[in-house]
Design a protein around this motif. Structure first.
Motif, PDB file in Angstrom:
ATOM      1  N   SER A  87       0.919  -1.181   0.006  1.00  0.00           N
ATOM      2  CA  SER A  87       0.255   0.348  -0.349  1.00  0.00           C
ATOM      3  C   SER A  87       0.889   1.423  -0.272  1.00  0.00           C
ATOM      4  CB  SER A  87      -0.932  -0.078   1.428  1.00  0.00           C
ATOM      5  OG  SER A  87      -1.924  -1.143   1.419  1.00  0.00           O
ATOM      6  N   ALA A 133      -2.772  -3.966   1.784  1.00  0.00           N
ATOM      7  CA  ALA A 133      -2.573  -4.747   0.699  1.00  0.00           C
ATOM      8  C   ALA A 133      -0.939  -4.892  -0.144  1.00  0.00           C
ATOM      9  CB  ALA A 133      -3.485  -4.015  -0.104  1.00  0.00           C
ATOM     10  N   GLU A 135       0.544  -6.185  -3.765  1.00  0.00           N
ATOM     11  CA  GLU A 135       1.008  -6.558  -5.466  1.00  0.00           C
ATOM     12  C   GLU A 135       2.545  -7.684  -5.447  1.00  0.00           C
ATOM     13  OE1 GLU A 135       0.716  -4.916  -9.871  1.00  0.00           O
ATOM     14  OE2 GLU A 135      -0.203  -3.556  -8.472  1.00  0.00           O
ATOM     15  N   ASN A 169      -3.196  -9.417  -6.243  1.00  0.00           N
ATOM     16  CA  ASN A 169      -3.250  -8.434  -4.905  1.00  0.00           C
ATOM     17  C   ASN A 169      -3.563  -9.872  -3.997  1.00  0.00           C
ATOM     18  OD1 ASN A 169      -2.304  -6.370  -6.270  1.00  0.00           O
ATOM     19  ND2 ASN A 169      -4.206  -5.999  -7.186  1.00  0.00           N
TER      20      ASN A 169
END
Length: 172
Positions: A87, A133, A135, A169
């Motif tokens: 994030s 989060a 990725e 993700n």
């Protein structure tokens, strides 16, 4: 602070999640596992993957082309900020990378069997409370990789997710 107790606790806590995530067998081509541990300001990622996913073979590199593939793999993995994007508001920066594999140690031949790569990537996050989060860019960097079974342990609890080139993700 010694990270070993925290990582041990995270590993023990995540163990039951392996079935939920459909953890790959000890060695499955196309599949890898990723453990994500959030401890204070540290984001620690532990990757385990068959070498075939990363370089296209699992034996000691024999040709110049295979040696170049190993160098390219190590170079990509040593740039974790391009492979794991947290994030943005959390302001995470890479702190350390540790890679272990027989193909990275010329004194230890990989043999002709099934060889893996184990990687540890540690990030320091200035605002860990904003970390929600991650990725995972491994699929773009290593096209042979088809799935990553990810497990997360952090202040918000535990979760597991199966990633693919279409679903990259992890959110928590």
């Amino acid at each position: 602070m010694n990270r070993l107790p925290c990582l041990f606790i995270a590993s023990v806590c995540l163990w039951p999640l392996s079935a939920a995530a459909g953890e790959p067998a000890a060695h499955v081509h196309g599949a890898a596992s990723l453990l994500v541990a959030i401890d204070g300001k540290n984001l620690t990622l532990n990757l385990e993957s068959p070498l075939n996913n990363l370089v296209g073979f699992e034996h000691t590199p024999r040709t110049e082309k295979q040696k170049a593939a190993v160098r390219a793999m190590a170079e990509r993995l040593n740039q974790p900020a391009s492979l794991f994007i947290a994030s943005p508001v959390a302001a995470c920066t890479p702190l350390s990378v540790k890679l272990e594999s027989p193909v990275l140690e010329p004194t230890k031949p990989a043999g002709d069997g099934h060889a893996d790569l184990d990687g540890e990537f540690v990030f320091r996050c200035e605002h860990p409370e904003a970390l929600r989060a991650l990725e995972v860019g491994l699929f773009q960097a290593f096209p042979r990789l088809q799935r990553v079974d990810a497990q997360v342990a952090g202040p918000r609890g535990q979760s597991a997710v199966r990633l693919s080139p279409q679903q990259r993700n992890i959110a928590w």
